[in-house]
Write an enzyme that holds these catalytic residues in place. Structure first.
Site, PDB file in Angstrom:
ATOM      1  N   GLU A  43      -8.430  35.431 -36.577  1.00 42.00           N
ATOM      2  CA  GLU A  43      -9.517  36.346 -36.956  1.00 42.00           C
ATOM      3  C   GLU A  43     -10.501  35.659 -37.905  1.00 42.00           C
ATOM      4  O   GLU A  43     -11.718  35.767 -37.747  1.00 42.00           O
ATOM      5  CB  GLU A  43      -8.939  37.615 -37.596  1.00 42.00           C
ATOM      6  CG  GLU A  43      -8.219  38.463 -36.556  1.00 42.00           C
ATOM      7  CD  GLU A  43      -7.523  39.706 -37.117  1.00 42.00           C
ATOM      8  OE1 GLU A  43      -7.278  40.615 -36.331  1.00 42.00           O
ATOM      9  OE2 GLU A  43      -7.214  39.750 -38.324  1.00 42.00           O
TER      10      GLU A  43
ATOM     11  N   ASP B  24       7.712  44.161 -46.472  1.00 38.71           N
ATOM     12  CA  ASP B  24       7.888  42.716 -46.268  1.00 38.71           C
ATOM     13  C   ASP B  24       9.120  42.157 -46.979  1.00 38.71           C
ATOM     14  O   ASP B  24       9.637  41.108 -46.594  1.00 38.71           O
ATOM     15  CB  ASP B  24       6.648  41.960 -46.771  1.00 38.71           C
ATOM     16  CG  ASP B  24       5.447  42.145 -45.853  1.00 38.71           C
ATOM     17  OD1 ASP B  24       5.594  42.782 -44.792  1.00 38.71           O
ATOM     18  OD2 ASP B  24       4.364  41.643 -46.201  1.00 38.71           O
TER      19      ASP B  24
ATOM     20  N   GLY C 234       3.869  50.162 -47.935  1.00 36.80           N
ATOM     21  CA  GLY C 234       5.177  50.817 -48.054  1.00 36.80           C
ATOM     22  C   GLY C 234       5.209  51.805 -49.212  1.00 36.80           C
ATOM     23  O   GLY C 234       5.611  52.962 -49.055  1.00 36.80           O
TER      24      GLY C 234
ATOM     25  N   GLY D 145       1.358  49.150 -52.081  1.00 33.82           N
ATOM     26  CA  GLY D 145       0.798  48.677 -50.815  1.00 33.82           C
ATOM     27  C   GLY D 145       1.146  49.676 -49.719  1.00 33.82           C
ATOM     28  O   GLY D 145       1.350  50.868 -49.988  1.00 33.82           O
TER      29      GLY D 145
HETATM   30  C1  LIG Z   1      -4.622  38.875 -44.452  1.00 34.37           C
HETATM   31  C2  LIG Z   1      -3.565  39.787 -43.905  1.00 34.37           C
HETATM   32  C3  LIG Z   1      -3.787  40.456 -42.711  1.00 34.37           C
HETATM   33  C4  LIG Z   1      -2.821  41.293 -42.187  1.00 34.37           C
HETATM   34  N1  LIG Z   1      -3.073  41.920 -41.011  1.00 34.37           N
HETATM   35  C5  LIG Z   1      -2.165  42.781 -40.507  1.00 34.37           C
HETATM   36  C6  LIG Z   1      -2.430  43.502 -39.308  1.00 34.37           C
HETATM   37  O1  LIG Z   1      -3.487  43.353 -38.701  1.00 34.37           O
HETATM   38  N2  LIG Z   1      -1.474  44.351 -38.850  1.00 34.37           N
HETATM   39  C7  LIG Z   1      -0.294  44.528 -39.507  1.00 34.37           C
HETATM   40  O2  LIG Z   1       0.536  45.312 -39.064  1.00 34.37           O
HETATM   41  N3  LIG Z   1       0.004  43.850 -40.640  1.00 34.37           N
HETATM   42  C8  LIG Z   1      -0.903  42.990 -41.156  1.00 34.37           C
HETATM   43  N4  LIG Z   1      -0.629  42.303 -42.306  1.00 34.37           N
HETATM   44  C9  LIG Z   1       0.699  42.445 -42.926  1.00 34.37           C
HETATM   45  C10 LIG Z   1       0.766  43.708 -43.797  1.00 34.37           C
HETATM   46  O3  LIG Z   1      -0.337  43.732 -44.673  1.00 34.37           O
HETATM   47  C11 LIG Z   1       2.078  43.681 -44.574  1.00 34.37           C
HETATM   48  O4  LIG Z   1       3.146  43.612 -43.675  1.00 34.37           O
HETATM   49  C12 LIG Z   1       2.202  44.947 -45.425  1.00 34.37           C
HETATM   50  O5  LIG Z   1       1.149  44.998 -46.369  1.00 34.37           O
HETATM   51  C13 LIG Z   1       3.543  44.979 -46.149  1.00 34.37           C
HETATM   52  O6  LIG Z   1       3.597  46.141 -46.915  1.00 34.37           O
HETATM   53  P1  LIG Z   1       4.392  46.171 -48.297  1.00 34.37           P
HETATM   54  O7  LIG Z   1       4.348  47.564 -48.776  1.00 34.37           O
HETATM   55  O8  LIG Z   1       5.710  45.502 -48.108  1.00 34.37           O
HETATM   56  O9  LIG Z   1       3.575  45.209 -49.257  1.00 34.37           O
HETATM   57  P2  LIG Z   1       2.048  45.200 -49.659  1.00 34.37           P
HETATM   58  O10 LIG Z   1       1.233  46.095 -48.829  1.00 34.37           O
HETATM   59  O11 LIG Z   1       1.670  43.751 -49.699  1.00 34.37           O
HETATM   60  O12 LIG Z   1       2.055  45.761 -51.146  1.00 34.37           O
HETATM   61  C14 LIG Z   1       2.764  45.131 -52.155  1.00 34.37           C
HETATM   62  C15 LIG Z   1       2.259  45.637 -53.491  1.00 34.37           C
HETATM   63  O13 LIG Z   1       3.203  45.266 -54.486  1.00 34.37           O
HETATM   64  C16 LIG Z   1       2.523  44.823 -55.634  1.00 34.37           C
HETATM   65  N5  LIG Z   1       3.451  43.928 -56.355  1.00 34.37           N
HETATM   66  C17 LIG Z   1       4.070  42.828 -55.895  1.00 34.37           C
HETATM   67  N6  LIG Z   1       4.875  42.308 -56.816  1.00 34.37           N
HETATM   68  C18 LIG Z   1       4.776  43.115 -57.908  1.00 34.37           C
HETATM   69  C19 LIG Z   1       5.361  43.093 -59.180  1.00 34.37           C
HETATM   70  N7  LIG Z   1       6.236  42.164 -59.539  1.00 34.37           N
HETATM   71  N8  LIG Z   1       5.013  44.058 -60.059  1.00 34.37           N
HETATM   72  C20 LIG Z   1       4.114  45.023 -59.720  1.00 34.37           C
HETATM   73  N9  LIG Z   1       3.533  45.091 -58.509  1.00 34.37           N
HETATM   74  C21 LIG Z   1       3.854  44.148 -57.608  1.00 34.37           C
HETATM   75  C22 LIG Z   1       1.291  44.124 -55.095  1.00 34.37           C
HETATM   76  O14 LIG Z   1       0.266  44.082 -56.067  1.00 34.37           O
HETATM   77  C23 LIG Z   1       0.935  45.024 -53.896  1.00 34.37           C
HETATM   78  O15 LIG Z   1       0.023  46.044 -54.273  1.00 34.37           O
HETATM   79  C24 LIG Z   1      -1.589  41.465 -42.871  1.00 34.37           C
HETATM   80  C25 LIG Z   1      -1.370  40.813 -44.092  1.00 34.37           C
HETATM   81  C26 LIG Z   1      -2.354  39.990 -44.605  1.00 34.37           C
HETATM   82  C27 LIG Z   1      -2.121  39.318 -45.914  1.00 34.37           C
END
Ligand SMILES: Cc1cc2nc3c(=O)[nH]c(=O)nc-3n(C[C@H](O)[C@H](O)[C@H](O)COP(=O)(O)OP(=O)(O)OC[C@H]3O[C@@H](n4cnc5c(N)ncnc54)[C@H](O)[C@@H]3O)c2cc1C
Length: 435
Positions: A163, A293, A9, A7
């Site tokens: 939204e 997150d 990060g 994602g």
């Molecule tokens: C509908 C929506 C709208 C949003 N709008 C905004 C916005 O406008 N502005 C903003 O700043 N933030 C927004 N966010 C929040 C933002 O998307 C998150 O804060 C961000 O994506 C977090 O990044 P991350 O890398 O922690 O996780 P993510 O981007 O969620 O990526 C996590 C990844 O880990 C993978 N994964 C999880 N568990 C496992 C596992 N056990 N094994 C293998 N893979 C796994 C998932 O498949 C995913 O691809 C929004 C979120 C949502 C859901």
């Protein structure tokens, strides 16, 4: 270096480590990198999935030191430095966990069964199908049943709830009204339920009020200071015991860190996050980074929010720390730079807060468009999204009105289908206001 999660990060870490002499394996259970801020546009028939998601292998193609593995990470043995996945185990020298978050249903089991989440692509497609099916069913239903089918409740007045409500109202009032000419559209009701006294609670009260007025102009009813106790076939049971008629319920009111956080063998917070040091590592395990997150980190006394810029900046910081270590230097501390937040309330209206500057209306909307366009992966997707937005702006159309329901993932492949599995959650707890 093993990176779990492609994602915001995880991808930012891979890109930042591209020129660092390390070998990376990026593991994700889905084969695409998703742009969640535009999921609501897929759910409301404006965009196609391929416009907000791109194959992970394509996204990291230029990182020649990165390999990609499609697998679900089931657990991590921190002592043995080993990651267990649905396709075998992987040993690591350094691990970066960027597994994101899932919906939080506050332990209300009916919510999980009956409400539509809006955090994944399959959920967005299911929601789009549910809304269109409700209108189809309404054409042959009568009386109370028809009114129930045409009632939509969105729970959670954060950016995603606001939204989606605005986009749903536009879909109904500008497009479906022409498709379903025999229905009485005075029977359609869209209600946004929010527990506090303001929508967009993370924005200033003034912008929150402006967003509320913009929603009201679109015909969205606001129910403030109300929380949800249960969901029945007929609709929502509210905290005061009242029933809100709703055939379709959308849940955007809570998120919590990914279930994987519970399987690291370290304490988790009520939001399911694990505490990290200023180097973004687990205390006592400098080789295990947790970002995005799933990470709990205080800055100036406040918990960093679950937002894309936090995850992106943390991914970049992991590369800085690893580079420093390879060069024999000490870990630089992480500091989040808040560049502002924004949310759109439908066609031509958005609110933006950039430090002391607060912008709303059309200018805010243009800024929102520009910024989101910048983050969409690939020239083709950007061009198609821009065209779709222009098309929608001029013709008020939602072209992707297709009932394509991805359904439930078959048990054998559910590990890699990208469908969130909330039943794996084993605790209830406080949540952050949900995106
Ligand atoms: C509908 C929506 C709208 C949003 N709008 C905004 C916005 O406008 N502005 C903003 O700043 N933030 C927004 N966010 C929040 C933002 O998307 C998150 O804060 C961000 O994506 C977090 O990044 P991350 O890398 O922690 O996780 P993510 O981007 O969620 O990526 C996590 C990844 O880990 C993978 N994964 C999880 N568990 C496992 C596992 N056990 N094994 C293998 N893979 C796994 C998932 O498949 C995913 O691809 C929004 C979120 C949502 C859901």
């Amino acid at each position: 270096v093993i990176i779990v999660g492609a994602g915001f990060g995880g991808i930012s870490a891979v890109k930042a480590l591209r020129h660092v002499p390390v070998d990376m394996t990026l593991v994700d259970r889905q084969n695409y990198y998703l742009f969640p801020p535009l999921l609501y546009q897929v759910a409301s028939g404006l965009l196609d999935p391929s416009e907000i998601a791109a194959p992970i292998r394509k996204v990291v193609r230029r990182a020649h030191n990165a390999d990609v593995r499609l697998a679900e990470v089931t657990s991590v043995d921190i002592a043995a430095r080993r990651v267990h996945t649905s396709t075998g185990s992987l040993d690591y020298d350094m691990l970066v966990i960027a597994a994101g978050s899932v919906d939080n249903y506050y332990g209300i089991s009916h919510l999980e069964e009956r409400a539509n989440g809006l955090k994944t692509l399959p959920q967005a497609l299911r929601l789009r199908a549910a809304v269109l099916r409700a209108f189809e069913a309404a054409t042959t239903a009568s009386g109370d049943e028809r009114r129930r089918l045409l009632s939509f409740a969105i729970v959670g007045g954060g950016p995603t709830g606001v939204e989606y409500s605005g986009a749903l109202a536009e879909l109904v009032r500008h497009v479906l009204v022409k498709d379903y000419r025999r229905l009485d559209f005075d029977e359609v009701s869209i209600t946004l339920v929010e527990g506090t006294d303001q929508v967009l609670g993370t924005f200033s009260p003034r912008l929150g009020r402006k967003a509320a007025r913009a929603l009201a102009r679109k015909g969205v009813k606001l129910l403030l200071k109300r929380s949800v106790r249960d969901v029945t076939e007929g609709g929502l049971v509210l905290d005061d015991g009242g029933l809100l008629n709703a055939g379709t319920v959308v849940w955007t009111a809570g998120v919590r860190a990914a279930p994987l956080m519970h399987r690291l063998g370290v304490p988790v917070s009520k939001q399911g996050q694990v505490a990290v040091t200023s180097s973004l590592c687990l205390d006592g395990h400098p080789e295990v980074f947790v970002i995005g997150d799933g990470a709990e980190l205080l800055q100036d006394g406040d918990l960093l929010p679950m937002l894309a810029p936090v995850a992106i900046q943390q991914g970049q910081h992991v590369a800085r720390v690893i580079t420093a270590r390879l060069n024999g230097r000490s870990d630089p501390p992480f500091h989040y730079r808040n560049k502002g937040t924004m949310a759109t309330v439908g066609r031509g209206t958005a609110v933006a807060e950039l430090g002391p500057i607060r912008i709303n209306g059309f200018i805010g909307w243009l800024m929102w468009l520009g910024l989101h366009l910048l983050y969409i992966v690939g020239f083709r997707s950007r061009a198609v999204v821009l065209l779709s937005w222009g098309w929608n702006f001029l013709l008020m159309d939602r072209p992707v009105r297709l009932i394509v329901d991805p359904g439930e993932a078959p048990a054998a492949s559910s590990n890699i289908a990208g469908v969130e599995q909330p039943h794996m959650l084993d605790e209830d707890g406080k949540t952050t206001p949900g995106h």
